[in-house]
Motif scaffolding. Structure first.
Motif, short mmCIF file in Angstrom:
data_model
loop_
_atom_site.label_atom_id
_atom_site.label_comp_id
_atom_site.label_asym_id
_atom_site.label_seq_id
_atom_site.Cartn_x
_atom_site.Cartn_y
_atom_site.Cartn_z
N PHE A 61 -0.34 15.76 -10.20
CA PHE A 61 -1.59 14.97 -10.17
C PHE A 61 -1.38 13.53 -10.62
N PRO A 62 -0.80 13.28 -11.81
CA PRO A 62 -0.60 11.88 -12.21
C PRO A 62 0.32 11.12 -11.27
N ARG A 63 1.32 11.80 -10.72
CA ARG A 63 2.23 11.14 -9.79
C ARG A 63 1.49 10.73 -8.52
N LEU A 64 0.65 11.62 -8.00
CA LEU A 64 -0.10 11.31 -6.79
C LEU A 64 -1.18 10.27 -7.03
N PHE A 65 -1.83 10.33 -8.20
CA PHE A 65 -2.84 9.33 -8.52
C PHE A 65 -2.20 7.94 -8.57
N ALA A 66 -1.09 7.82 -9.27
CA ALA A 66 -0.41 6.53 -9.38
C ALA A 66 0.07 6.05 -8.02
N THR A 67 0.55 6.97 -7.19
CA THR A 67 1.02 6.60 -5.85
C THR A 67 -0.14 6.11 -4.98
N GLY A 68 -1.27 6.81 -5.04
CA GLY A 68 -2.43 6.40 -4.25
C GLY A 68 -2.93 5.03 -4.67
N PHE A 69 -2.98 4.79 -5.97
CA PHE A 69 -3.42 3.49 -6.45
C PHE A 69 -2.45 2.39 -6.03
N LEU A 70 -1.16 2.69 -6.10
CA LEU A 70 -0.16 1.71 -5.69
C LEU A 70 -0.26 1.42 -4.19
N ALA A 71 -0.55 2.45 -3.39
CA ALA A 71 -0.70 2.25 -1.94
C ALA A 71 -1.86 1.29 -1.65
N ILE A 72 -2.95 1.42 -2.39
CA ILE A 72 -4.09 0.52 -2.20
C ILE A 72 -3.72 -0.90 -2.59
N LEU A 73 -3.07 -1.05 -3.75
CA LEU A 73 -2.67 -2.38 -4.21
C LEU A 73 -1.76 -3.07 -3.20
#
Length: 366
Positions: free
Chosen positions: A305-317
């Motif tokens: 979960f934390p890995r995917l959350f951070a990845t999703g946020f990074l993809a948006i940025l």
């Protein structure tokens, strides 16, 4: 004494390099907004952005103290947030004023609220929750389709506003999470083909005339006084900045109104004009530090979960930064994407800082 030690140890856990890059990026944006306000002799946006920044920082520190596992373990909370955002998106068609042909913001007094900025963060949480419990079953196409359905509903509502740029950001989020979750190559290629077919159909049946004009003017800029004006002025502003820039408050394109929307869609061009290559380098360096700290969180996370959350946020940025700078350089068509943490906009700034607060808690928690 004991309480002060606990307080001190709590703040020692924070990633101050991450926080420092955030504060400096926001300060960079405030400086540019202040500069462009000089030419207009209207500092309302600058003053409001300071308020948004303070609210966002407070929210970031509050969320950094709330255990991130509440999002992973509480499906009802995620669904409530998701459907609340959908209701807000639907309400735009009935209650939002039309601004330049788009219904994207609620007006509350002198402030505007953009639900799109908050649905991005909610979708990151939802997709992280969904794939963190189903990553071993990702070979089943139904999980890909169902996750896409969660994204499709808000994307459709946003497209009908119409706001093509924000739809692209949501798609980038979905694809980024799919890739890190381990989607099979053949499934990815099928989705890519469907995407190409959809874009072809959208050109014929869905895109508005002004959206087509923007794309056509990008490919063949034949109307420098019309649809091609914005990008021409943006390139002039960037080129005139040189190495050291024309100085804060001294950029001719920014100060005399030739550069459209210097506080939002073309803030990178305004920064390049007034601070030059030196300012652009500093801006890129700050983003690099921010990316580096997020990557560190991704690789140090002990669960999905934390890995995917951070990845999703990074993809948006990354997608927002890439598209924004590409628009300003004339490498991409103008689709109205702001520069994260830098462009004027309360909803975007507060939502981004809120997500960074959750990331900070992920970093602090074992």
């Amino acid at each position: 004494m004991k309480n002060s030690m606990v307080f001190l140890n709590y703040f020692k856990k924070f990633d101050w390099m991450l926080i420092g890059s955030i504060v400096l990026l926001c300060s960079f944006g405030l400086l540019s907004i202040y500069s462009s306000s000089l030419g207009r002799e209207d500092f309302t946006n600058f003053q409001k952005q300071i308020l948004f920044f303070i609210i966002g920082l407070v929210l970031m520190f509050i969320l950094s103290s709330i255990n991130w596992r509440i999002f992973r373990e509480n499906s009802y909370l995620i669904l409530i947030l998701y459907f609340t955002c959908l209701v807000l998106l639907i309400g735009l068609f009935f209650f939002a004023p039309e601004i330049r042909g788009v219904k994207s913001w609620y007006k509350v007094g002198n402030f505007s609220i953009d639900p799109m900025e908050f649905i991005k963060i909610v979708l990151i949480i939802l997709l992280a929750k969904y794939f963190s419990t189903r990553h071993v079953e990702l070979y089943q196409i139904r999980h890909i389709l169902l996750s896409g359905f969660y994204v499709f509903i808000p994307a459709l509502l946003i497209f009908l506003q119409p706001d093509l740029g924000s739809v692209i950001i949501l798609v980038a989020l979905w694809v980024g999470v799919l890739i890190i979750s381990g989607i099979k190559l053949r499934h990815f290629l099928v989705l890519l083909l469907i995407g190409v077919l959809f874009m072809g159909s959208a050109w014929i049946f869905l895109l508005k005339d002004y959206q087509k004009d923007r794309l056509i003017s990008f490919v063949s800029p034949t109307d420098p006084l019309g649809s091609g004006w914005s990008q021409i002025q943006s390139r002039i502003a960037i080129g005139s900045g040189g190495i050291f820039g024309e100085g804060i408050g001294s950029g001719s394109q920014t100060q005399y109104g030739f550069l459209p929307e210097p506080q939002t869609d073309f803030i990178f061009a305004a920064i390049a004009e007034e601070t030059g290559l030196v300012g652009v380098f500093i801006l890129f360096l700050l983003y690099f530090v921010l990316f580096w700290r997020i990557f560190k969180i991704i690789f140090s996370s002990q669960s999905n979960f934390p890995r995917l959350f951070a990845t999703g946020f990074l993809a948006i940025l990354i997608s927002q930064i890439f598209i924004h700078i590409g628009m300003d350089l004339g490498l991409l068509p103008i689709i109205g994407i702001s520069l994260p943490l830098v462009s004027y906009g309360g909803s975007g700034l507060i939502a981004t800082l809120a997500a960074l607060g959750i990331l900070q808690n992920i970093k602090n928690s074992p």
